[in-house]
Design an enzyme around this catalytic site. Structure first.
Site, PDB file in Angstrom:
ATOM      1  N   ASP A  77      47.117  24.530   9.552  1.00 42.06           N
ATOM      2  CA  ASP A  77      45.674  24.440   9.326  1.00 42.06           C
ATOM      3  C   ASP A  77      45.222  25.418   8.259  1.00 42.06           C
ATOM      4  O   ASP A  77      44.068  25.384   7.844  1.00 42.06           O
ATOM      5  CB  ASP A  77      44.914  24.697  10.641  1.00 42.06           C
ATOM      6  CG  ASP A  77      44.458  23.411  11.282  1.00 42.06           C
ATOM      7  OD1 ASP A  77      44.701  22.341  10.685  1.00 42.06           O
ATOM      8  OD2 ASP A  77      43.868  23.464  12.372  1.00 42.06           O
ATOM      9  N   ASP A 128      42.539  22.688  25.684  1.00 41.62           N
ATOM     10  CA  ASP A 128      43.649  22.429  26.596  1.00 41.62           C
ATOM     11  C   ASP A 128      43.169  22.137  28.012  1.00 41.62           C
ATOM     12  O   ASP A 128      43.505  21.109  28.598  1.00 41.62           O
ATOM     13  CB  ASP A 128      44.648  23.603  26.576  1.00 41.62           C
ATOM     14  CG  ASP A 128      43.978  24.965  26.544  1.00 41.62           C
ATOM     15  OD1 ASP A 128      42.730  25.016  26.656  1.00 41.62           O
ATOM     16  OD2 ASP A 128      44.672  25.986  26.423  1.00 41.62           O
TER      17      ASP A 128
HETATM   18  O1  LIG Z   1      41.700  25.795  13.656  1.00 39.02           O
HETATM   19  C1  LIG Z   1      42.669  26.116  14.313  1.00 39.02           C
HETATM   20  C2  LIG Z   1      42.661  27.218  15.184  1.00 39.02           C
HETATM   21  C3  LIG Z   1      43.825  27.540  15.880  1.00 39.02           C
HETATM   22  N1  LIG Z   1      44.945  26.814  15.705  1.00 39.02           N
HETATM   23  C4  LIG Z   1      46.195  27.195  16.426  1.00 39.02           C
HETATM   24  O2  LIG Z   1      45.937  27.304  17.797  1.00 39.02           O
HETATM   25  C5  LIG Z   1      46.877  28.186  18.383  1.00 39.02           C
HETATM   26  C6  LIG Z   1      46.226  29.104  19.374  1.00 39.02           C
HETATM   27  O3  LIG Z   1      45.411  30.021  18.734  1.00 39.02           O
HETATM   28  P1  LIG Z   1      45.346  31.567  19.129  1.00 39.02           P
HETATM   29  O4  LIG Z   1      44.385  32.217  18.225  1.00 39.02           O
HETATM   30  O5  LIG Z   1      46.706  32.113  19.220  1.00 39.02           O
HETATM   31  O6  LIG Z   1      44.658  31.491  20.524  1.00 39.02           O
HETATM   32  P2  LIG Z   1      45.125  31.971  21.975  1.00 39.02           P
HETATM   33  O7  LIG Z   1      43.908  32.399  22.692  1.00 39.02           O
HETATM   34  O8  LIG Z   1      46.243  32.918  21.917  1.00 39.02           O
HETATM   35  O9  LIG Z   1      45.608  30.577  22.554  1.00 39.02           O
HETATM   36  C7  LIG Z   1      45.496  30.168  23.893  1.00 39.02           C
HETATM   37  O10 LIG Z   1      44.279  29.484  24.123  1.00 39.02           O
HETATM   38  C8  LIG Z   1      44.069  28.326  23.317  1.00 39.02           C
HETATM   39  C9  LIG Z   1      42.781  27.686  23.771  1.00 39.02           C
HETATM   40  O11 LIG Z   1      41.729  28.549  23.607  1.00 39.02           O
HETATM   41  C10 LIG Z   1      45.217  27.358  23.448  1.00 39.02           C
HETATM   42  O12 LIG Z   1      45.056  26.323  22.525  1.00 39.02           O
HETATM   43  C11 LIG Z   1      46.516  28.057  23.166  1.00 39.02           C
HETATM   44  O13 LIG Z   1      47.611  27.204  23.294  1.00 39.02           O
HETATM   45  C12 LIG Z   1      46.647  29.228  24.111  1.00 39.02           C
HETATM   46  O14 LIG Z   1      47.867  29.909  23.881  1.00 39.02           O
HETATM   47  C13 LIG Z   1      47.547  28.935  17.236  1.00 39.02           C
HETATM   48  O15 LIG Z   1      48.862  28.484  17.075  1.00 39.02           O
HETATM   49  C14 LIG Z   1      46.705  28.555  16.047  1.00 39.02           C
HETATM   50  O16 LIG Z   1      47.471  28.484  14.886  1.00 39.02           O
HETATM   51  C15 LIG Z   1      44.968  25.722  14.860  1.00 39.02           C
HETATM   52  O17 LIG Z   1      45.992  25.074  14.695  1.00 39.02           O
HETATM   53  N2  LIG Z   1      43.831  25.403  14.191  1.00 39.02           N
END
Ligand SMILES: O=c1ccn([C@@H]2O[C@H](COP(=O)(O)OP(=O)(O)O[C@H]3O[C@H](CO)[C@@H](O)[C@H](O)[C@H]3O)[C@@H](O)[C@H]2O)c(=O)[nH]1
Ligand SMILES: [Mn+2]
Length: 694
Positions: free
Chosen positions: A92, A423
């Protein structure tokens, strides 16, 4: 009978002798054994479904390309027939740096995968493996240590090249000329404004593309879906939906009977290219730590009795950077070891994002029907005959933003749009369509990720989660409304633990503001210690805390870890959850829409050092959240001192007796806030709280 020398000539009563022709028989039995193995391999191989793995990354600065490709390499090296694996990197960030890193990784994978399989090493993320003590122990196996040293050299060279490019911020021209894919970036104006970029880096169908041992390689695809400023892109949900798609003729018929339009637009990138029956999503910071996880997950999907009703298998989120006493309470062990397994008994756990295997059909909106059977072996014949270039061109279109307009993507199909926890809301809808899910916690963690290393990162992440879950509660997706009659009451209550996180800020704020103020004024809020009404208070305080402490310690926590966890909860409740309630209210009034702040995965050297030493990182610049934390800490300290003075001066009737509970509440708040006072008054490093900013 006889005597003397005659005895020696007697023949024994019986004798057993080895048959002749043993060698022939041995050769024969070995061939039979090999034959049986081959038959099993043939059967086993053919019964395994194809698996498509989506690795998501969103920004090359917050999520460095080297991190993302380590995750990609770890999943490419699964113990699974490579011709049945396809790995997609969803970028992204639309970054040529990430694309470059993936190209490098594809070359390195040709050495890395055979090495992993030959020595059966774990974990299979090169960065993680080279930091394990086994990989550093040269003496154990001379062949392994020799080959490991050689491959480490290759890895370091690749890492250097990627990091040099990352520091430079762009790809030098001489490298760009080496792959036509780079030409795509000529028309990229920004991260938020570019066409779809799709490159099939390894084409699994091509029998000439093999690893160093001559074995097949998994398909490897780079995708950066189209983004335009006037089109919402729906964050991770949008990225996942560009990939998901479905190509199933039976399902198409089922859908087209209801709505003719749907069948045309069900195809998305992965359903066109590989169409694996199972989809695994991992975030770029969560590498595979257990190379058998795919097979583990398939045991549930392929179970002859119950497998057909399973929509997804969720693995817990474990982290590899948690310190001993887990200063930010990131370990979420009570959630993953008590609450989610608890949901398992009521229909299955929530879908919590990374580390989840999905059945493609249920993710794409199919309802579960009793007696439904799906043949995992079924492959859609003749699906991709196009050449790589043709396939790239035809698949690219499926990731355009206009492709989704007026369709069911983000509503009935794929991950749901508009909620910061795409999710949880998606999992709930799947369960309400009749499917079950599984929570599986193997002894060796299947995935390991990076937990936040600063207070601000942790609070922002929790704000997103709490806001998303609270939005669900207030929407038509409320587990008690949508779930009514569709999922069990136990599961509805299971969801509500998280949906009610945000409003929890209100009682917490009351307890942190009112008792101290009234203590200062000398006004009693709770029963006297001598009153019988004191007993229920004492019981609830002691029992609830003792229960949580026992649960925490039982799940492997330390006493100090529990105390840190209590502090983390207090901070989350007074800031993340408060902001979540405020933003949800704005959202309901239509005054704002919720975004997705990506959690930072790298921090500066001194920040990491403080994290290792378990010194809380406030981060010198004062945000709204930190102001609240500091204010509440100071309020409690001031009131405790003032209140105690009032009591010792006998200005309150039977002082301690009346004020005991208030002193306890306020005193606990002060004790738990000790790191805040330290950061305000005593610390000099960059992670302190600047008192001047208050
Ligand atoms: O516009 C976006 C924003 C995020 N992501 C991806 O989404 C994932 C999760 O993002 P992160 O910032 O790491 O969020 P976390 O809070 O750590 O993620 C948790 O919470 C998210 C929901 O809020 C779930 O989608 C994730 O799987 C879960 O691990 C990462 O791989 C990002 O690269 C995208 O692909 N596009
Ligand atoms: Mn994350």
């Amino acid at each position: 009978m006889g005597g003397g020398g005659e005895e020696d000539e007697h023949l024994p009563l019986f004798e057993t002798k080895a048959m002749k022709g043993r060698l022939v028989y041995r050769v024969f039995s070995v061939t039979i054994f090999i034959g049986i193995c081959l038959i099993l391999a043939y059967r086993y191989k053919d019964e395994l479904p194809c698996v498509d793995i989506f690795v998501c990354t969103a920004d090359p600065k917050i999520e460095p390309p080297i991190l993302a490709i380590n995750t990609v390499l770890s999943v490419m090296a699964y113990n699974y027939p490579p011709e049945k694996l396809s790995v997609y990197l969803s970028d992204d960030g639309g970054s040529d740096l990430t694309f470059y890193a993936l190209l490098k990784a594809s070359v390195f994978s040709k050495q890395w995968i055979p090495f992993c399989k030959k020595f059966n090493i774990e974990p299979r993320s090169p960065a993680a493996y080279f930091s394990t003590t086994e990989s550093k122990c040269a003496s154990l196996d001379p062949v392994l240590s020799q080959e490991s040293a050689a491959i480490k050299k290759l890895y370091k060279a690749m890492e250097d090249q990627i990091e040099t490019a990352t520091k430079l911020g762009h790809i030098p021209e001489d490298i760009q000329t080496k792959h036509t894919g780079f030409s795509e970036w000529a028309s990229v104006t920004s991260q938020r404004d570019h066409q779809s970029i799709l490159q099939i880096i390894i084409d699994g169908r091509d029998s000439n593309t093999v690893d160093a041992d001559g074995c097949a390689l998994p398909t490897l695809v780079y995708l950066s879906r189209e983004k335009r400023p006037n089109h919402p892109h729906y964050f991770k949900a949008g990225a996942m939906n560009a990939l998901v798609g479905i190509l199933d003729f039976l399902y198409l018929q089922f859908q087209s009977a209801r709505n003719n339009q749907l069948s045309v637009v069900q195809l998305r990138v992965s359903s066109k290219i590989s169409n694996g029956q199972i989809i695994l999503n991992v975030d770029c910071d969560m590498y595979s730590n257990n190379s058998d996880a795919v097979k583990d997950a398939l045991c549930f999907f392929m179970d002859e009795q119950k497998g057909n009703e399973i929509a997804y298998v969720q693995f817990p989120q474990n982290f590899n950077n948690i310190t001993k006493n887990d200063i930010y309470g990131s370990k979420i062990d009570v959630i993953t070891k008590v609450e989610l397994p608890g949901c398992d008994g009521h229909g299955g756990p929530l879908y919590i994002g990374t580390g989840c295997f999905h059945r493609r059909e249920s993710l794409c909106g199919k309802k579960y029907e009793t007696g439904y059977k799906f043949d995992m072996k079924k492959r859609i014949e003749g699906k991709v005959k196009e050449s790589v270039n043709e396939l790239e061109e035809t698949s690219k279109v499926l990731a355009n933003c206009s492709y989704e307009e007026g369709t069911q993507w983000g509503k009935e199909m794929g991950l749901k749009y508009g909620c910061p926890v795409e999710d949880v809301i998606t999992g709930l809808s799947i369960q309400c369509r009749g499917w079950k899910s599984i929570f599986f916690c193997p002894e060796r963690a299947a995935f390991l990720g990076i937990a936040p290393t600063t207070l601000a990162q942790m609070l922002v992440q929790h704000k997103r989660w709490a806001e998303g879950d609270f939005q669900i509660l207030l929407s038509k997706y409320c587990p008690f409304i949508m779930g009514h009659g569709r999922i069990s009451l136990g599961l509805q209550m299971g969801y509500s633990i998280y949906c009610l996180w945000a409003p929890n800020c209100l009682p917490t704020l009351c307890y942190l503001i009112l008792p101290p103020l009234y203590l200062l004024k000398g006004i009693a809020l709770f029963p006297k210690i001598t009153s019988p009404w004191f007993i229920p208070y004492a019981f609830v305080i002691v029992a609830a805390n003792a229960y949580y402490l026992a649960e925490f310690m039982w799940r492997g926590g330390t006493l100090k870890g529990w105390w840190n966890d209590q502090r983390a909860w207090m901070f989350k409740r007074t800031t993340s959850y408060l902001f979540a309630v405020i933003d949800t209210s704005f959202n309901l009034l239509g005054l704002s829409s919720s975004g997705f702040d990506v959690t930072a995965k790298v921090s500066e050297q001194d920040v990491s050092e403080r994290y290792e030493k378990e010194i809380m990182e406030f981060g010198s610049s004062l945000s709204g959240m930190l102001t609240i934390i500091a204010t509440l800490a100071l309020l409690n300290l001031f009131c405790l001192v003032g209140g105690l003075k009032r009591i010792t001066l006998n200005l309150v009737d039977s002082g301690f007796e009346t004020m005991f509970l208030q002193v306890l509440v306020c005193g606990t708040a002060v004790a738990i806030n000790l790191p805040v006072y330290q950061a305000l008054f005593f610390r000099k490093d960059k992670g302190r709280l600047p008192i001047s900013g208050l």
